[in-house]
Design a protein around this motif. Structure first.
Motif, short mmCIF file in Angstrom:
data_model
loop_
_atom_site.label_atom_id
_atom_site.label_comp_id
_atom_site.label_asym_id
_atom_site.label_seq_id
_atom_site.Cartn_x
_atom_site.Cartn_y
_atom_site.Cartn_z
N VAL A 148 49.08 -77.15 109.67
CA VAL A 148 47.89 -76.29 109.80
C VAL A 148 48.02 -75.08 108.89
O VAL A 148 47.07 -74.67 108.23
N ARG A 149 49.22 -74.53 108.83
CA ARG A 149 49.43 -73.38 107.95
C ARG A 149 49.15 -73.74 106.49
O ARG A 149 48.47 -73.02 105.76
N ASP B 40 45.55 -74.16 105.79
CA ASP B 40 44.88 -72.86 105.65
C ASP B 40 45.00 -72.34 104.22
O ASP B 40 44.06 -71.80 103.65
N MET C 267 48.68 -78.88 120.04
CA MET C 267 47.40 -78.22 119.78
C MET C 267 46.26 -79.24 119.87
O MET C 267 46.41 -80.37 119.44
N SER C 268 45.15 -78.80 120.42
CA SER C 268 44.00 -79.70 120.54
C SER C 268 43.14 -79.59 119.29
O SER C 268 43.33 -78.70 118.47
N ASP D 277 41.62 -76.20 119.08
CA ASP D 277 42.54 -75.17 118.60
C ASP D 277 42.58 -75.17 117.07
O ASP D 277 42.47 -74.11 116.44
N GLU E 38 39.35 -74.03 115.48
CA GLU E 38 39.15 -72.60 115.64
C GLU E 38 40.04 -71.80 114.69
O GLU E 38 39.58 -70.86 114.05
N ILE E 39 41.30 -72.23 114.60
CA ILE E 39 42.23 -71.49 113.74
C ILE E 39 41.80 -71.57 112.28
O ILE E 39 41.83 -70.58 111.56
N LEU E 40 41.38 -72.75 111.84
CA LEU E 40 41.05 -72.92 110.42
C LEU E 40 39.57 -72.62 110.14
O LEU E 40 39.17 -72.56 109.00
N LYS F 285 51.78 -75.48 123.53
CA LYS F 285 50.74 -75.44 122.49
C LYS F 285 50.17 -74.02 122.36
O LYS F 285 49.77 -73.61 121.27
N LEU G 284 51.03 -69.32 115.15
CA LEU G 284 50.27 -69.66 113.94
C LEU G 284 49.31 -68.55 113.56
O LEU G 284 49.17 -68.20 112.39
N LEU H 220 49.31 -66.81 110.02
CA LEU H 220 48.16 -66.96 109.13
C LEU H 220 47.56 -65.60 108.77
O LEU H 220 47.10 -65.40 107.65
#
Lengths: 273, 177
Positions: free
Chosen positions: A150-151, A154, A187-188, A191, A194-196, B27, B34, B38
């Motif tokens: 995920v990082r 991003d 992570m779902s 999640d 939302e993060i990205l 999680k 994260l 980020l």
């Protein structure tokens, strides 16, 4: 005709870029579209293996650039689907053998003849990434629900946003374990989205069928019973502009565990009696 | 340390009654870690720049309070949608008026001197300020005083949020301490 050039990228290696490329390409071709896939991972080519075409490659993208053959000659036709072609990477050369301009030129030529040009991007954010992105106007960012993937996604999204030529990018969440997401051990999809803050184009469940299909050199979309194959076919539909609902794997997982629990209770009772 | 023992004990007692503090899902840990990573990635602040920011903040705040520089914490945190820069400074001793005035005066004099010497050379102003920092900061009189007084254990913690948009949330700070 002017086809769409889509780059499939991720930043992190091993999240399933090439698998995604092979499957989306095959699914689009099954739907009747003319598709060409370009492997730009010079020196580390793999797309040919996933398609089972490794023995049919005569010329590569480097041969095209260095004018040892015509572009048309270097396109390898898929075994099953005449709509599908591969332009393979050279295995013996490094990333400097093809430049951004040369890749863009190849993409521009191919999109006149094909509905879709799918560019398989190497891992990393160096020149290989810059080359792969050069000819594309759309991107699919592949990630998994893990922190490192995920990082890196991003980071890639940041780089794509800085590119004027890239008009849109979508997120593909790969190797999704709905049971672990349901128990909050992973992570779902919500999640990650939302993060990205990126739009999803598909969620591919973790599926052992991917491994066996890779062994055979046959993309999993050709397997009607595979969950990952079904999810990849849905991604292809969405790329073609069809509104396909997302498969709710969490709900499916919950239902299947409920059924299992029900039966195990039933069995226990049977034993006791 | 002693606080930790008490919280542990408290949780254990609660646990006996089946009400242990809710376990954080792994999680959630991942999501929170994260987010912080980020935020740092997206700010373009290199570790060197963060270090510099930290140094400059210490320099600025040292004029007014005497603090434990080693224990100073500077972190990014997520508060709802907003990203916040959290600064936590253990205060060793409040300075008295004379000390503060002297520090301000010394700074103003240094500034005036710097301006004089650079008045006809604006381009090099930045570089000169850099040099000044390196030369003056470490052997600053403020620093010397603090080393002497660092045994003073009546520590009081001032928390300051650098982000002006955010409001302080005291519960968060306690957790962190």
């Amino acid at each position: 005709m002017s086809g769409r050039v889509i780059v499939i990228t991720s930043g992190k290696g091993g999240v399933g870029k090439t698998t995604t490329n092979a499957n989306i390409g095959t699914a689009l071709a099954r739907a009747g579209k003319k598709v060409v896939m370009i492997d730009t991972d010079l020196g580390l080519r793999n797309l040919d293996l996933l398609l089972g075409l490794e023995n049919r490659i005569v010329y590569t993208i480097v041969d095209v650039v260095e004018e040892r053959c015509k572009l048309k000659q270097a396109l390898v036709k898929d075994k099953r689907n005449p709509n599908l072609c591969l332009l393979a990477a050279a295995q013996t050369r490094d990333k400097t053998a093809v430049s951004e301009e040369q890749l863009k030129e190849i993409c521009d030529k191919l999109k006149e003849k094909f509905d879709f040009v799918l560019v398989d991007c190497p891992a990393g954010i160096e020149q290989g990434f810059q080359n792969a992105v050069a000819g594309a106007t759309e991107a699919i960012v592949v990630t998994t629900p893990e922190m490192s993937a995920v990082r890196d996604a991003d980071r890639i999204i940041g780089l794509l946003e800085a590119k004027e030529e890239i008009k849109s990018y979508k997120l593909l969440l790969n190797r999704y374990r709905s049971n672990m997401a349901a128990s909050k051990d992973m992570m779902s999809k919500d999640d990650v989205v939302e993060i990205l803050s990126a739009e999803l184009i598909g969620i591919i469940p973790e599926d052992t069928g991917i491994i066996t299909s890779t062994n055979k050199g046959e993309p999993v979309v050709n397997d009607e019973n595979s969950p990952a194959g079904r999810a990849y076919r849905n991604v292809a539909e969405r790329i073609m502009g069809n509104d396909v609902p997302f498969i709710d794997f969490e709900e499916e997982a919950k239902v299947s565990t409920k059924i299992k629990k029900f039966f195990s209770k039933f069995l226990k009772k049977g034993k006791e009696n | 340390m002693s606080e930790n023992i008490f919280t542990e004990l408290y949780n254990k007692i609660l646990g006996l009654f089946g009400q242990a503090a809710p376990k954080e899902d792994s999680k959630d840990v991942a999501v929170n870690r994260l987010r912080v990573v980020l935020m740092q990635d997206r700010t373009n602040l290199t570790p060197e720049l963060l270090q510099r920011m930290r140094k400059e903040l210490i320099e600025l705040l040292s004029k007014y309070v005497e603090m434990d520089k080693e224990a100073l914490e500077l972190n990014f945190e997520q508060e709802g949608e907003q990203m916040a820069l959290m600064l936590s400074i253990p205060v060793v001793r409040a300075k008295d008026e004379e000390e503060i005035e002297a520090a301000i005066k010394a700074e103003e004099e240094a500034k005036a001197a710097a301006e004089d010497s650079n008045s006809d050379d604006d381009d090099e102003l930045d570089d000169d300020l850099d040099d000044e920092e390196d030369d003056d900061f470490d052997d600053d009189d403020l620093e010397d005083e603090e080393v002497e007084d660092s045994e003073n254990d009546s520590e009081e913690v001032i928390e300051e949020q650098v982000d002006p948009v955010e409001e302080e949330k005291p519960e968060n700070k306690k957790d962190k301490e």
